[in-house]
Design a protein around this motif. Structure first.
Motif, PDB file in Angstrom:
ATOM      1  N   ALA A 159       0.920  -1.138  -0.092  1.00  0.00           N
ATOM      2  CA  ALA A 159       0.233  -0.028   0.019  1.00  0.00           C
ATOM      3  C   ALA A 159       0.993   1.379   0.130  1.00  0.00           C
ATOM      4  O   ALA A 159       0.647   2.232  -0.686  1.00  0.00           O
ATOM      5  CB  ALA A 159      -0.832  -0.080   1.350  1.00  0.00           C
ATOM      6  N   MET A 160       1.929   1.157   0.708  1.00  0.00           N
ATOM      7  CA  MET A 160       2.847   2.282   0.677  1.00  0.00           C
ATOM      8  C   MET A 160       3.524   2.839  -0.485  1.00  0.00           C
ATOM      9  O   MET A 160       3.886   3.876  -0.904  1.00  0.00           O
ATOM     10  CB  MET A 160       3.911   2.241   1.739  1.00  0.00           C
ATOM     11  CG  MET A 160       4.749   3.464   2.101  1.00  0.00           C
ATOM     12  SD  MET A 160       3.941   5.041   2.099  1.00  0.00           S
ATOM     13  CE  MET A 160       3.138   4.868   3.963  1.00  0.00           C
ATOM     14  N   ARG A 161       3.694   1.748  -1.411  1.00  0.00           N
ATOM     15  CA  ARG A 161       4.192   1.989  -2.735  1.00  0.00           C
ATOM     16  C   ARG A 161       3.312   2.718  -3.595  1.00  0.00           C
ATOM     17  O   ARG A 161       3.967   3.636  -4.457  1.00  0.00           O
ATOM     18  CB  ARG A 161       4.420   0.572  -3.503  1.00  0.00           C
ATOM     19  CG  ARG A 161       5.898  -0.414  -2.887  1.00  0.00           C
ATOM     20  CD  ARG A 161       5.768  -1.566  -3.527  1.00  0.00           C
ATOM     21  NE  ARG A 161       6.879  -2.353  -3.070  1.00  0.00           N
ATOM     22  CZ  ARG A 161       7.289  -3.589  -3.653  1.00  0.00           C
ATOM     23  NH1 ARG A 161       6.510  -4.126  -4.676  1.00  0.00           N
ATOM     24  NH2 ARG A 161       8.230  -4.176  -2.852  1.00  0.00           N
ATOM     25  N   ASP A 162       2.198   2.677  -3.488  1.00  0.00           N
ATOM     26  CA  ASP A 162       1.079   3.164  -4.507  1.00  0.00           C
ATOM     27  C   ASP A 162       1.286   4.928  -4.383  1.00  0.00           C
ATOM     28  O   ASP A 162       1.401   5.735  -5.551  1.00  0.00           O
ATOM     29  CB  ASP A 162      -0.303   2.989  -4.203  1.00  0.00           C
ATOM     30  CG  ASP A 162      -0.344   1.591  -4.878  1.00  0.00           C
ATOM     31  OD1 ASP A 162       0.316   1.093  -5.740  1.00  0.00           O
ATOM     32  OD2 ASP A 162      -1.345   0.794  -4.113  1.00  0.00           O
ATOM     33  N   LEU A 213      12.666   4.625  -1.442  1.00  0.00           N
ATOM     34  CA  LEU A 213      13.473   3.488  -0.966  1.00  0.00           C
ATOM     35  C   LEU A 213      12.837   2.328  -0.283  1.00  0.00           C
ATOM     36  O   LEU A 213      12.798   1.104  -0.531  1.00  0.00           O
ATOM     37  CB  LEU A 213      14.801   4.043  -0.354  1.00  0.00           C
ATOM     38  CG  LEU A 213      15.806   4.788  -1.299  1.00  0.00           C
ATOM     39  CD1 LEU A 213      16.878   5.498  -0.399  1.00  0.00           C
ATOM     40  CD2 LEU A 213      16.359   3.754  -2.203  1.00  0.00           C
ATOM     41  N   LEU A 214      12.271   2.779   0.911  1.00  0.00           N
ATOM     42  CA  LEU A 214      11.710   1.814   1.904  1.00  0.00           C
ATOM     43  C   LEU A 214      10.463   1.135   1.108  1.00  0.00           C
ATOM     44  O   LEU A 214       9.995   0.247   1.552  1.00  0.00           O
ATOM     45  CB  LEU A 214      11.465   2.443   3.232  1.00  0.00           C
ATOM     46  CG  LEU A 214      12.712   2.907   3.836  1.00  0.00           C
ATOM     47  CD1 LEU A 214      12.614   3.571   5.032  1.00  0.00           C
ATOM     48  CD2 LEU A 214      13.500   1.527   4.355  1.00  0.00           C
ATOM     49  N   GLY A 215       9.872   2.065   0.475  1.00  0.00           N
ATOM     50  CA  GLY A 215       8.690   1.540   0.038  1.00  0.00           C
ATOM     51  C   GLY A 215       8.898   0.524  -1.150  1.00  0.00           C
ATOM     52  O   GLY A 215       8.182  -0.733  -1.233  1.00  0.00           O
ATOM     53  N   GLU A 216      10.065   0.688  -1.961  1.00  0.00           N
ATOM     54  CA  GLU A 216      10.407  -0.474  -2.803  1.00  0.00           C
ATOM     55  C   GLU A 216      11.170  -1.566  -2.250  1.00  0.00           C
ATOM     56  O   GLU A 216      10.981  -2.700  -2.953  1.00  0.00           O
ATOM     57  CB  GLU A 216      11.170   0.225  -4.120  1.00  0.00           C
ATOM     58  CG  GLU A 216      10.497   1.490  -4.773  1.00  0.00           C
ATOM     59  CD  GLU A 216       9.193   1.238  -5.470  1.00  0.00           C
ATOM     60  OE1 GLU A 216       9.273  -0.198  -5.899  1.00  0.00           O
ATOM     61  OE2 GLU A 216       8.273   1.767  -5.631  1.00  0.00           O
ATOM     62  N   LEU A 217      11.851  -1.365  -1.279  1.00  0.00           N
ATOM     63  CA  LEU A 217      12.630  -2.343  -0.683  1.00  0.00           C
ATOM     64  C   LEU A 217      12.428  -2.918   0.431  1.00  0.00           C
ATOM     65  O   LEU A 217      12.825  -4.121   0.980  1.00  0.00           O
ATOM     66  CB  LEU A 217      14.241  -1.543  -0.697  1.00  0.00           C
ATOM     67  CG  LEU A 217      14.755  -1.063  -1.803  1.00  0.00           C
ATOM     68  CD1 LEU A 217      16.278  -0.456  -1.292  1.00  0.00           C
ATOM     69  CD2 LEU A 217      15.278  -2.031  -2.902  1.00  0.00           C
ATOM     70  N   GLY A 218      11.458  -2.225   1.204  1.00  0.00           N
ATOM     71  CA  GLY A 218      11.203  -2.782   2.584  1.00  0.00           C
ATOM     72  C   GLY A 218      12.328  -2.652   3.595  1.00  0.00           C
ATOM     73  O   GLY A 218      13.253  -1.635   3.348  1.00  0.00           O
ATOM     74  N   ASP A 219      12.227  -3.354   4.646  1.00  0.00           N
ATOM     75  CA  ASP A 219      13.389  -3.379   5.835  1.00  0.00           C
ATOM     76  C   ASP A 219      14.648  -3.705   5.049  1.00  0.00           C
ATOM     77  O   ASP A 219      15.117  -4.769   4.856  1.00  0.00           O
ATOM     78  CB  ASP A 219      12.980  -4.325   6.760  1.00  0.00           C
ATOM     79  CG  ASP A 219      13.914  -4.124   7.890  1.00  0.00           C
ATOM     80  OD1 ASP A 219      14.999  -3.248   7.864  1.00  0.00           O
ATOM     81  OD2 ASP A 219      13.717  -4.623   9.037  1.00  0.00           O
ATOM     82  N   ILE A 220      15.577  -2.635   4.919  1.00  0.00           N
ATOM     83  CA  ILE A 220      16.842  -2.886   4.133  1.00  0.00           C
ATOM     84  C   ILE A 220      17.903  -3.545   5.407  1.00  0.00           C
ATOM     85  O   ILE A 220      18.627  -4.257   4.737  1.00  0.00           O
ATOM     86  CB  ILE A 220      17.565  -1.368   4.063  1.00  0.00           C
ATOM     87  CG1 ILE A 220      16.713  -0.552   3.372  1.00  0.00           C
ATOM     88  CG2 ILE A 220      19.038  -1.708   3.413  1.00  0.00           C
ATOM     89  CD1 ILE A 220      17.227   0.803   3.027  1.00  0.00           C
TER      90      ILE A 220
END
Length: 205
Positions: free
Chosen positions: A20-23, A133-140
Motif C-alpha cells: 500500500a505504501m508503494r502506491d 527506497l523503503l517503499g520499494e525495498l522494505g526493511d533494508i
C-alpha cells in the motif's frame, strides 16, 4: 529433497502495508514525470518563438512565471497556447505538492517510519527519497551486506568470462529501477561539499 538440502533461496514477499505504501510514492513519481514533461513543452514553445530565460536565474519561481506571463506574440492564438501551457504546469505542480503533503501526513502511521528517520540523516536523502527506497525495498536490514543490496539494485558491474579471461562491464541495471534511480540521484549530492541549507539555518542547526 531440495528443502532438506537447503538449495531453495528465500524470497522476500511484501506485506499488505508495504504494498500500500508503494502506491503513493509511485503516484507522486508519475505526477513528477508529467510535470517535467509539461515544463519541457512550455520551454520548447517559448524558445521556438525567440524568448530566452537567463541561464543564471532559477526557473519555475514567481519571477520566472511573471516573465512568462509578460511575453507577447504577433498572433493572439499564440498567447492562448502560452497561457494553456502555463496553466498546465501549475496544475500538475499543484498535484505534486498536494500528494507530497498528504504523504507526509500519513508517514507517522507507517511501521518503517523509525527507519526512515535514520536514512534522512544521510546527505542527499530527504523524506521523499527515503519513502521511495523503503517503499520499494522494505526493511533494508534483510540484506546481509551493502554488496548484496547493490546487486539487488543492479548497481554492480556486469561480468563476462571465458576460460581464464575475466572482463567487467557496465552495471547490470537489474532489479528495482525506481529504488535504483532514487539512490543514484541521492549519491550525486556527495559530489558537493556539505553545507548548511537555509532550512537548517532557520532551525539553528
Amino acid at each position: 529433497r531440495q528443502l532438506r538440502s537447503g538449495d531453495p533461496t528465500a524470497v522476500w514477499v511484501p506485506n499488505a502495508e508495504q504494498e500500500a505504501m508503494r502506491d503513493p510514492t509511485r503516484t507522486r513519481d508519475d505526477f513528477k514525470a508529467r510535470e517535467q514533461k509539461t515544463r519541457q513543452q512550455l520551454d520548447a514553445f517559448v524558445l521556438r518563438h525567440g524568448y530566452h530565460w537567463p541561464s543564471n536565474k532559477t526557473r519555475w519561481t514567481q519571477a520566472h512565471y511573471d516573465w512568462l506571463e509578460s511575453l507577447t506574440f504577433e498572433h493572439a492564438w499564440l498567447r492562448i497556447v502560452l497561457e494553456e501551457y502555463i496553466d498546465a504546469v501549475k496544475i500538475v505542480g499543484a498535484r505534486v505538492a498536494t500528494i507530497t503533503d498528504r504523504m507526509m501526513k500519513v508517514l507517522p502511521q507507517w511501521s518503517l517510519a523509525p527507519l526512515l528517520d535514520s536514512l534522512i540523516a544521510l546527505r542527499g536523502i530527504d523524506k521523499i527519497s527515503a519513502m521511495v527506497l523503503l517503499g520499494e525495498l522494505g526493511d533494508i536490514s534483510r540484506f546481509d551486506s551493502p554488496k548484496q543490496l547493490m546487486a539487488y539494485l543492479g548497481l554492480t558491474p556486469s561480468e563476462h568470462g571465458s576460460g581464464k579471461r575475466r572482463r567487467q562491464g557496465a552495471v547490470t541495471l537489474t532489479g528495482n529501477s525506481r529504488a535504483r534511480r532514487t539512490l543514484v540521484e541521492s549519491a550525486w549530492s556527495y559530489r558537493f561539499r556539505a553545507r548548511k541549507t537555509m532550512h537548517l539555518k532557520r532551525k539553528g542547526g
